[in-house]
Design an enzyme around this catalytic site. Structure first.
Site: not given
Lengths: 375, 442
Positions: B246, B346
């Protein structure tokens, strides 16, 4: 174009077995040869179980390659172009032909011109480039005048064949004399592509490209056959004349490599060796490098027509090459195959055909007439 | 004739492309086409386009209950209506910037209303290049929502699911997916293994245990490595698991962690460092054999060009709600395919984008797995899907999402149901802080 909204299907379901009305039932192939130039290409006819017929063209292919294409396409649905791209990767002319016929079928089935099926039009006409037959200025003069008279405004000029004993300055002068003579024959506001056909060394190509920088030719085509990164980079580094590359390339990664090295200004995939679906993938990569696509073409009129649909689906198309036969017999054959010539230009552009599929009728009697072998 | 009028007249005649002679003088050189020429240039396509026209565009902000959806990400849906009754839906959800995405969709209205939706490529170019300011997540998301809706219309009009317009399906068995998961002890990881196998799911994705600074202390480095070791031990060898870094570490810290987790054979490590500087990411990527993934914050094919050319990562993760819709996701996939890079798109937003992604996944040969921000248990989200679209949230069967079967994207959103989830504004992406109060990358 009005369609009902479908409501009776479940939202998600496994694919139905591939034996519906659109699956391919029959495949037929013609190995064609033009009577005068001897130019060869292959036309496939694909028929679905429901009786819909689509045509596709690829480069010269053997009977065995056509039989393999038949095996690959049979039982498939025409939307499965990705399957065909992989299945026939080792047989580029047939990959091109089957994909072309699939798109023709999809267009006809949806009553949509292929360029609309592919997300176009991105333009309402496509710029065209006449590929002139002939090696000497005298041989080129007649087709050049004729092509100019038929609405073409851009032409290829082959460079004189060079051997290493010919001093470079004298050679550059000879090329310049040729370009100058053809320019004066063609008249004002005409454009030229200098075609080296892969014959020069990188060093000679760099010198030639640099010498013609201020002549504003459209580009130098296929400068060298030395396809090393460093050889090509040398030409690109030394000159600002745009470079067109790739008439023999059949894999996308080769173009990607050229783009990475910054050694190409126009991608020139051949319509006879690459499917429309494959060229669309090449074009997507070229787009992010601000590089245009100008398909090479040395085949027949069906691929020319398909190429115009491709052009109208791409954002970064520049020009479509069209073989311009020197012989009347060859020109007649090309017109007969498509029930009237499609290879015309108006003010340097070809029009789009807003009709289902590729938008013309193939004359199968003409295919039979000019066929060397039918499979 | 004054300059403005002259340009207007030329635009109306479809002749702006002919480079009208510019009047010399001082100014910004901007030419403003009048409303009569909208969408700009459309007249030139009258003989070669279809009869279909987009007649209206609507934008919906959709706020769900905080129990099931974070307040930073209300859904943003786009609806396009046509003169033939066919409508298209797309999703422009952008975390923390819903209002901006909605406003940007409306900013593009003049390009879209009145246009021919068959021209998906041309309209994509019009929105991206015609916007002058290119890229960025707000414009990217707005383009994405409109582009998906255009493809929905194209598919419905052509009578085919969108993946059939893109050369697919490559695999009729469906699209492999992975869920998000969390396990903090070996026991939890083992329980998760059993639950995952029972559900037929083959891949999961986890987070790192800590926020990370650009150089790290021994304690946090050890915890990161031990966490992944525990996950591999608990999940066993058969379940693929990815870890989403992340963008928390720097390349410096990422390289240390990546070195030690190689033996655990991750599915991939995601966003190992911040995404803006490709060459910085390359510093860490060069040292690792673990497959690396990135791309959810990158926009359009251009955003991925360097990443692909430099060969930095193994997996690309564009988000169909940000990258530029179906058009852009397909183009990125095509470039990645030629470079031997796989695609794991994603998707952490809503149902429309999730389904749209499946269509592209089904048509690309270099597809790896589809993210959906669901857990192994569907929970409350089923009710929302039932409300909005009339069927429950898409779930994997045997580790794959079955392919949508209907033409277009394959669903209709109920406008009446959307009224039950009125837009409540947007909250920023929640920030996180290190122990000294400095801002962390979350």
């Amino acid at each position: 174009m009005r369609r009902k909204i479908w409501s009776n299907l479940p939202p998600f379901s496994p694919q139905a077995a591939v034996t519906d009305r659109l699956s391919i039932a029959n495949v037929r192939g013609w190995r064609l040869r033009e009577p005068s130039s001897g130019r060869r290409y292959t036309v496939l006819r694909l028929e679905t179980r429901g009786g819909l017929v689509g045509y596709g063209e690829g480069g010269p292919a053997s009977a065995a390659q056509i039989a393999d294409a038949k095996a690959a396409a049979t039982g498939r649905r025409p939307n499965e172009t990705e399957f065909i791209r992989h299945r026939l990767a080792a047989s580029p002319p047939m990959e091109a032909a089957v994909d072309c016929a699939f798109l023709d079928l999809l267009g006809k089935d949806t009553k949509t011109p292929v360029y609309q099926f592919l997300g176009g039009p991105t333009r309402f006409k496509a710029r065209v480039l006449a590929h002139l037959e002939g090696r000497t200025e005298d041989e080129l003069a007649t087709p050049l005048r004729r092509a100019a008279g038929q609405g073409f405004k851009a032409f290829t000029v082959p460079i004189p064949a060079r051997d290493s004993l010919w001093r470079m300055q004298a050679y550059v002068d000879a090329v310049r004399a040729r370009v100058g003579r053809l320019r004066s024959l063609a008249g004002a506001d005409m454009d030229f592509v200098l075609d080296a056909a892969g014959t020069l060394t990188p060093g000679d190509a760099a010198l030639l490209a640099t010498a013609f920088e201020k002549d504003h030719l459209m580009w130098l085509d296929e400068p060298t056959g030395v396809l090393t990164n460093d050889g090509l980079a040398r030409i690109a580094d030394e000159s600002v004349l745009p470079l067109g590359m790739g008439r023999g390339v059949t894999d996308i990664a080769t173009f990607q490599n050229l783009l990475r090295w910054g050694s190409v200004d126009l991608l020139r995939p051949s319509l006879g060796l690459n499917s429309i679906s494959k060229i669309r993938r090449m074009a997507a990569i070229a787009e992010t490098h601000y590089v245009a696509v100008a398909p090479y073409h040395d085949g027949g009129p069906i691929a020319t027509a398909a190429g115009i649909h491709l052009a109208a689906s791409l954002p970064n198309f520049f020009i479509q090459q069209i073989p311009f036969p020197a012989s009347d017999r060859d020109a007649a054959m090309r017109a007969e195959l498509t029930s009237g010539s499609l290879e015309t230009a108006k003010d340097g552009f070809a029009p789009l055909r807003n009709r289902p599929g590729f938008g013309f009728n193939v004359d199968e009697r003409a295919l039979d007439r000019y066929s060397e072998e039918t499979i | 004739m004054r300059r403005r009028e002259m340009l207007g007249a030329l635009a109306a005649a479809g002749a702006l492309h002919a480079s009208p002679r510019r009047k010399s003088g001082i100014g910004c050189g901007c030419a403003f086409a009048p409303a009569s020429a909208i969408p700009p240039g459309s007249e030139v396509f009258k003989d070669v386009g279809s009869q279909l026209r987009i007649t209206d565009m609507k934008v919906f902000g959709v706020t769900l209950d905080e129990k099931i959806a974070r307040a930073d990400r209300p859904y943003v849906f786009v609806k396009l209506e046509t003169n033939q009754g066919v409508v298209g839906w797309g999703e422009a959800t952008l975390e923390g910037k819903a209002s901006a995405a909605m406003a940007c969709v409306n900013d593009l209205r003049d390009f879209i209303v009145g246009s021919d939706p068959m021209q998906s490529e041309h309209l994509y170019q019009l929105m991206y290049i015609g916007s002058f300011y290119r890229g960025g997540p707000v414009l990217g998301s707005a383009i994405s929502g409109i582009d998906q809706a255009i493809w929905d219309i194209r598919g419905k009009v052509l009578g085919r699911p969108v993946y059939e317009l893109l050369g697919g399906p490559v695999d009729t068995q469906g699209v492999r997916g992975y869920y998000h998961a969390a396990a903090w002890t070996l026991e939890e990881a083992r329980a998760l293994r059993d639950q995952t196998k029972q559900a037929g799911v083959t891949a999961l994705k986890f987070q790192l245990p800590d926020l990370l600074e650009w150089v790290e202390t021994g304690r946090k480095l050890t915890r990161a490595v031990k966490h992944m070791e525990m996950l591999r031990n608990g999940l066993g060898p058969d379940i693929d698991f990815a870890v989403d870094f992340h963008a928390r570490p720097s390349p410096t810290v990422a390289a240390i962690i990546l070195r030690e987790i190689e033996p655990f054979h991750l599915f991939f490590a995601e966003e190992i460092c911040p995404p803006e500087n490709m060459r910085a990411m390359q510093r860490a990527a060069r040292k690792s054999t673990t497959p690396l993934a990135t791309g959810e914050r990158l926009i359009a094919g251009y955003g991925f060009s360097d990443l692909i050319d430099l060969g930095i990562v193994d997996v690309l993760q564009p988000d169909i709600a940000h990258v530029g819709g179906i058009t852009a996701l397909w183009k990125v996939a095509a470039a990645a395919d030629a470079a031997g890079i796989r695609m794991a798109p994603h998707a952490c937003e809503g149902p429309v984008g999730g389904i749209a992604s499946l269509h592209v996944d089904a048509a690309i040969p270099n597809f790896l797995a589809q993210e959906i921000c669901g857990l192994v248990e569907a929970g409350e989200m089923n009710r929302v899907w039932e409300d909005l679209m009339g069927f429950s949230a898409m779930r994997m069967v045997g580790g794959r999402y079955p392919l949508p079967a209907k033409p277009g994207l394959g669903f209709e959103v109920s406008e009446a149901a959307l009224k039950k989830y009125p837009f409540q504004g947007t909250r920023p992406f929640p920030p996180a802080f290190h122990e000294d109060g400095s801002l962390a990358s979350l």
